[in-house]
Scaffold this motif. Structure first.
Motif, short mmCIF file in Angstrom:
data_model
loop_
_atom_site.label_atom_id
_atom_site.label_comp_id
_atom_site.label_asym_id
_atom_site.label_seq_id
_atom_site.Cartn_x
_atom_site.Cartn_y
_atom_site.Cartn_z
N UNK A 205 -6.60 -15.62 2.51
CA UNK A 205 -6.83 -14.08 2.18
C UNK A 205 -5.84 -13.40 2.80
N UNK A 206 -5.49 -13.77 4.15
CA UNK A 206 -4.67 -13.06 5.06
C UNK A 206 -3.26 -13.01 4.55
N UNK A 207 -2.75 -13.55 4.00
CA UNK A 207 -1.37 -13.59 3.29
C UNK A 207 -1.10 -12.45 2.34
N UNK A 208 -1.94 -12.54 1.23
CA UNK A 208 -1.79 -11.39 0.14
C UNK A 208 -2.34 -10.18 0.83
N UNK A 209 -3.15 -10.02 2.01
CA UNK A 209 -3.56 -8.63 2.48
C UNK A 209 -2.31 -8.10 3.17
N UNK A 210 -1.77 -9.14 3.76
CA UNK A 210 -0.52 -8.60 4.82
C UNK A 210 0.54 -8.10 3.86
#
Length: 199
Positions: free
Chosen positions: A161-166
């Motif tokens: 989930x870190x990739x899309x949030x960034x």
């Protein structure tokens, strides 16, 4: 705007709502197909890098198979947008013609009141443009939101989930910076038009 939308969509459960539901289904299907096609394109690039001719040809055939439903979905979306615009146009035209043709209103507008020029054009061309613009507005607003949700979900399967949030934070920050740094084009255009009128 809400008053006009209530005229364009007179009933909650009507032909317009059915058309919007059908268009929503096509939008979801188009996004799902776009995800599959992206995966196939990634496999094609991988097979080129690995110099695997068999895998490359297999992926090209799969891409060709997916291109047919994609073309059908895209054409169906255009068709549904035009049908939805036609429904909006019919409802708007019927409503305004009923108002225009009662109580000698048409006579007062065309002969006694100079504030509205070319009312006949307003009741034909302008209503048509507005109706089709409203029909396209739904697709143009919902498609990017749907793409963002489904592509982020797919991306989170690979990167977490870190990739899309960034990525989302980056787009929001860029949008805010551009909003504050860009000049007020609307105001500048209005000033330019008023200067032309003075000349």
């Amino acid at each position: 705007m809400l008053k006009l939308i209530k005229i364009a969509i007179p009933r909650i459960f009507g032909r317009e709502s059915a058309c919007i539901i059908g268009l929503s289904g096509l939008l979801i299907l188009r996004t799902v197909l776009s995800i599959y096609i992206s995966e196939i394109n990634g496999s094609i690039v991988k097979s080129i890098v690995e110099v695997d001719l068999y895998k490359f040809l297999e992926n090209m055939v799969i891409l060709g198979v997916y291109s047919l439903p994609s073309a059908i979905v895209n054409s169906s979306m255009d068709y549904m947008n035009k049908i939805l615009g036609l429904y909006f146009r019919q409802n708007m035209t019927k409503y305004f013609h009923q108002r225009y043709l009662t109580g000698m209103c048409f006579y007062q507008i065309t002969n006694l009141d100079n504030r509205i020029s070319n009312p006949d054009q307003i009741f034909t061309n302008d209503i048509e443009k507005w109706a089709y613009a409203l029909a396209n507005l739904y697709s143009n607003l919902s498609k990017p939101i749907l793409d963002l949700i489904l592509f982020s979900r797919k991306l989170s399967e690979t990167l977490g989930f870190e990739g899309p949030l960034v990525l989302l934070a980056w787009y929001l920050a860029t949008g805010l910076i551009m909003r504050f740094l860009s000049p007020p084009f609307g105001t500048l255009t209005a000033i330019e038009q008023s200067m032309f009128l003075l000349i």
